[in-house]
Design an enzyme around this catalytic site. Structure first.
Site, PDB file in Angstrom:
ATOM      1  N   HIS A  38       0.857  -1.186   0.000  1.00 38.75           N
ATOM      2  CA  HIS A  38       0.000   0.000   0.000  1.00 38.75           C
ATOM      3  C   HIS A  38       0.894   1.237   0.000  1.00 38.75           C
ATOM      4  O   HIS A  38       1.864   1.296   0.768  1.00 38.75           O
ATOM      5  CB  HIS A  38      -0.916  -0.006   1.229  1.00 38.75           C
ATOM      6  CG  HIS A  38      -1.864   1.147   1.230  1.00 38.75           C
ATOM      7  ND1 HIS A  38      -2.943   1.206   0.377  1.00 38.75           N
ATOM      8  CD2 HIS A  38      -1.876   2.297   1.942  1.00 38.75           C
ATOM      9  CE1 HIS A  38      -3.586   2.349   0.573  1.00 38.75           C
ATOM     10  NE2 HIS A  38      -2.965   3.024   1.522  1.00 38.75           N
TER      11      HIS A  38
ATOM     12  N   THR B 128      -5.877  -8.774   5.803  1.00 38.36           N
ATOM     13  CA  THR B 128      -6.980  -9.230   6.648  1.00 38.36           C
ATOM     14  C   THR B 128      -8.263  -8.612   6.096  1.00 38.36           C
ATOM     15  O   THR B 128      -8.232  -7.905   5.091  1.00 38.36           O
ATOM     16  CB  THR B 128      -6.791  -8.783   8.114  1.00 38.36           C
ATOM     17  OG1 THR B 128      -6.746  -7.347   8.129  1.00 38.36           O
ATOM     18  CG2 THR B 128      -5.508  -9.336   8.714  1.00 38.36           C
TER      19      THR B 128
HETATM   20  C1  GRF Z   1       1.492   0.578  -6.426  1.00 33.56           C
HETATM   21  O1  GRF Z   1       1.591   1.955  -6.229  1.00 33.56           O
HETATM   22  C2  GRF Z   1       1.009  -0.080  -5.154  1.00 33.56           C
HETATM   23  O2  GRF Z   1       1.394   0.583  -3.997  1.00 33.56           O
HETATM   24  C3  GRF Z   1      -0.478  -0.051  -5.307  1.00 33.56           C
HETATM   25  O3  GRF Z   1      -0.707  -0.229  -6.685  1.00 33.56           O
HETATM   26  C4  GRF Z   1       0.418   0.236  -7.421  1.00 33.56           C
HETATM   27  C5  GRF Z   1       0.838  -0.846  -8.355  1.00 33.56           C
HETATM   28  O4  GRF Z   1       1.827  -0.434  -9.250  1.00 33.56           O
HETATM   29  N1  GRF Z   1      -1.072  -1.062  -4.463  1.00 33.56           N
HETATM   30  P1  GRF Z   1       2.455  -1.466 -10.256  1.00 33.56           P
HETATM   31  O5  GRF Z   1       1.333  -2.070 -11.092  1.00 33.56           O
HETATM   32  O6  GRF Z   1       3.180  -2.514  -9.464  1.00 33.56           O
HETATM   33  O7  GRF Z   1       3.395  -0.674 -11.119  1.00 33.56           O
END
Ligand code: GRF
Length: 214
Positions: free
Chosen positions: A110, A142
């Site tokens: 995240h 979770t």
């Molecule tokens: C990332 O910024 C991640 O934090 C979020 O979705 C984005 C995915 O980027 N959960 P990518 O597809 O891995 O380039």
């Protein structure tokens, strides 16, 4: 036995790429057994195909409920005998049944220093709050959205001229460092989930996660 990893994506898959690279270099004792996307044509699928990894597309719009979509995903993931499910930019909310099925063996990344800024627009929210620091967190999944226990965090400093875009780029660099690291630890069985929190090398991990030192 090397662990079998199934990665779920919805987009560009740059985190997927970082994990593929770390399996190919031997740093992660595991292999990406399959990449599953809920969207056809996304670049992450191309990355998987380039690495000779099987790909699966399951279009959520073809299902009449979240439950039936998640049940189909579970069947597919389990057909690859996954030890670990990695959410890497997978833009669907998961049902409690799905989350429970992979409890303790599903990770998400995240783009914020959780528990700050769950949900969307995290970079702009950090700027609007006047924060001096921002970053990303890998956590066990979770039932609470972006609420599972943190495993590792990567921090960046916010400068006066930062914009949401520049911050996103800086945080992405950290994401590509901490996600392979988290997967490496999981595959080496250095980390596990308990209802009380994360255990790392036999000790309880800090609530905010282990701090990555660049
Ligand atoms: C990332 O910024 C991640 O934090 C979020 O979705 C984005 C995915 O980027 N959960 P990518 O597809 O891995 O380039």
């Amino acid at each position: 036995m090397p662990k079998r990893i199934v990665v779920l994506i919805s987009g560009s898959g740059s985190n997927l790429q970082a994990i593929i690279d770390a399996t190919q270099s031997g740093r992660i004792d595991g292999e990406v057994a399959a990449v599953l996307s809920n969207k056809a044509g996304v670049f992450g699928l191309e990355r998987a195909a380039n690495a000779n990894i099987p790909t699966e597309v399951l279009d959520h719009k073809a299902f009449d409920s979240r439950e039936s979509f998640d049940a189909a995903m579970m069947e597919l993931i389990d057909s690859y005998n996954a030890d670990l499910v990695v959410l890497a930019g997978f833009m669907r909310i998961l049902t409690p049944e799905f989350v429970r099925h992979y409890e303790g063996r599903m990770l998400n990344i995240h783009p914020s220093l959780l528990p700050k800024y769950k949900g969307l627009n995290t970079h702009q929210r950090a700027l609007d709050a006047g924060d001096q620091e921002h970053g990303c967190t890998v956590h066990f999944v979770t039932e609470e959205l972006d609420g599972g226990p943190s495993l590792v965090q990567g921090r960046v400093s916010i400068e006066l001229d930062d914009t949401s875009d520049s911050l996103q780029q800086k945080v992405h660099v950290r994401e590509h460092q901490i996600y392979p690291l988290a997967v490496e630890w999981f595959c080496a069985e250095r980390v596990s989930w308990t209802p009380e929190g994360v255990i790392f090398d036999g000790q309880p991990a800090p609530a905010e996660g282990i701090q990555f030192q660049p």
